[in-house]
Design a protein around this motif. Structure first.
Motif, mmCIF file in Angstrom:
data_model
loop_
_atom_site.group_PDB
_atom_site.id
_atom_site.type_symbol
_atom_site.label_atom_id
_atom_site.label_comp_id
_atom_site.label_asym_id
_atom_site.label_seq_id
_atom_site.Cartn_x
_atom_site.Cartn_y
_atom_site.Cartn_z
ATOM 1 N N ALA A 1 0.837 -1.209 0.000
ATOM 2 C CA ALA A 1 0.000 0.000 0.000
ATOM 3 C C ALA A 1 0.868 1.254 0.000
ATOM 4 C CB ALA A 1 -0.937 -0.014 1.204
ATOM 5 N N ARG A 2 1.971 1.223 0.740
ATOM 6 C CA ARG A 2 2.892 2.367 0.739
ATOM 7 C C ARG A 2 3.527 2.552 -0.632
ATOM 8 N NH1 ARG A 2 5.362 0.560 6.372
ATOM 9 N NH2 ARG A 2 3.869 1.580 7.753
ATOM 10 N N MET A 3 3.881 1.444 -1.263
ATOM 11 C CA MET A 3 4.444 1.514 -2.612
ATOM 12 C C MET A 3 3.422 2.099 -3.584
ATOM 13 S SD MET A 3 6.463 -2.140 -2.752
ATOM 14 C CE MET A 3 6.851 -2.021 -4.495
ATOM 15 N N LEU A 4 2.174 1.679 -3.444
ATOM 16 C CA LEU A 4 1.122 2.187 -4.319
ATOM 17 C C LEU A 4 0.931 3.693 -4.115
ATOM 18 C CD1 LEU A 4 -1.090 1.798 -6.397
ATOM 19 C CD2 LEU A 4 -2.596 1.016 -4.548
ATOM 20 N N ASN A 5 0.944 4.135 -2.872
ATOM 21 C CA ASN A 5 0.821 5.575 -2.606
ATOM 22 C C ASN A 5 1.984 6.352 -3.221
ATOM 23 O OD1 ASN A 5 -1.618 5.450 -1.213
ATOM 24 N ND2 ASN A 5 -0.623 5.147 0.756
ATOM 25 N N ALA B 1 3.676 5.468 -5.843
ATOM 26 C CA ALA B 1 3.461 5.463 -7.297
ATOM 27 C C ALA B 1 2.385 6.469 -7.682
ATOM 28 C CB ALA B 1 3.076 4.062 -7.766
ATOM 29 N N ARG B 2 1.324 6.540 -6.897
ATOM 30 C CA ARG B 2 0.244 7.505 -7.182
ATOM 31 C C ARG B 2 0.744 8.936 -7.089
ATOM 32 N NH1 ARG B 2 -4.484 4.501 -3.686
ATOM 33 N NH2 ARG B 2 -5.171 3.065 -5.325
ATOM 34 N N TRP C 1 9.057 8.352 -7.162
ATOM 35 C CA TRP C 1 9.740 7.152 -7.642
ATOM 36 C C TRP C 1 10.889 6.743 -6.733
ATOM 37 C CZ3 TRP C 1 6.083 5.487 -10.333
ATOM 38 C CH2 TRP C 1 5.316 6.342 -11.123
ATOM 39 N N GLU C 2 11.536 7.712 -6.096
ATOM 40 C CA GLU C 2 12.617 7.376 -5.163
ATOM 41 C C GLU C 2 12.080 6.613 -3.959
ATOM 42 O OE1 GLU C 2 15.076 10.737 -4.188
ATOM 43 O OE2 GLU C 2 15.201 11.344 -6.284
ATOM 44 N N ALA C 3 10.944 7.065 -3.433
ATOM 45 C CA ALA C 3 10.325 6.372 -2.293
ATOM 46 C C ALA C 3 9.883 4.972 -2.709
ATOM 47 C CB ALA C 3 9.137 7.168 -1.763
ATOM 48 N N LYS D 1 0.862 -0.684 -13.585
ATOM 49 C CA LYS D 1 0.238 0.223 -14.562
ATOM 50 C C LYS D 1 0.891 1.604 -14.485
ATOM 51 C CE LYS D 1 -4.138 2.449 -15.581
ATOM 52 N NZ LYS D 1 -4.540 3.583 -14.763
ATOM 53 N N ARG D 2 1.066 2.091 -13.271
ATOM 54 C CA ARG D 2 1.673 3.418 -13.107
ATOM 55 C C ARG D 2 3.144 3.423 -13.518
ATOM 56 N NH1 ARG D 2 -1.584 7.097 -10.416
ATOM 57 N NH2 ARG D 2 -3.539 6.180 -9.704
ATOM 58 N N LEU D 3 3.835 2.329 -13.267
ATOM 59 C CA LEU D 3 5.231 2.228 -13.713
ATOM 60 C C LEU D 3 5.315 2.200 -15.236
ATOM 61 C CD1 LEU D 3 6.719 -0.261 -11.099
ATOM 62 C CD2 LEU D 3 7.376 2.133 -11.439
#
Length: 139
Positions: free
Chosen positions: A32-36, A38-39, A43-45, A94-96
């Motif tokens: 979920a943190r990765m998705l946030n 990405a949203r 990109w560094e995070a 998808k975002r990547l």
């Protein structure tokens, strides 16, 4: 991989099942943190979180490789967590892909601009402009 043939008490089995669910929930939280990230196009995070995600996957793999029979309730919860993980993973991917496409367009634009710059810089070096009238006038 070795399979233990010792029988676990119901309390030990329940504890192992809860440990497994907690590992899935930790993985879901990281996802979920990765998705946030990405949203938010952070990109560094996202890259930093990916390392943590992989560590948690290894932990989970060690727990889930054990041959343990899950209670129906635990199994249902595991399925729910897996479905959520898959959904989040799909959106991250998808975002990547969108980011990769944007970077590709930026690179192509840069290359085009560089080619134009090289082409026109050749002509900027020549200061002599020939007028058509001068060219066709006989001296």
């Amino acid at each position: 991989m070795t399979v233990s043939l010792t029988r676990q008490t119901p309390l030990e089995a329940s504890s192992r099942q809860q440990e497994l669910l907690q590992a899935y929930e930790c993985l879901l939280t990281c996802s979920a943190r990765m998705l946030n990230a990405a949203r938010e196009a952070d990109w560094e995070a996202l890259i930093a979180l990916q390392g943590r995600y992989l560590e948690q996957m290894e932990t989970l793999r060690g727990l889930d490789d054990e041959q343990m029979i899950l209670d129906q309730e635990v199994n249902n919860r595991k399925i729910e967590l897996l479905e959520q993980l898959v959904e989040q993973d799909q959106e991250i991917r998808k975002r990547l892909m969108e980011r990769r496409e944007a970077l590709t367009q930026m690179i192509l634009g840069s290359r085009h601009q560089l080619a134009l710059s090289r082409t026109y810089s050749f002509y900027q070096g020549t200061s002599e402009v020939i007028e058509a009238a001068q060219r066709f006038t006989s001296t």
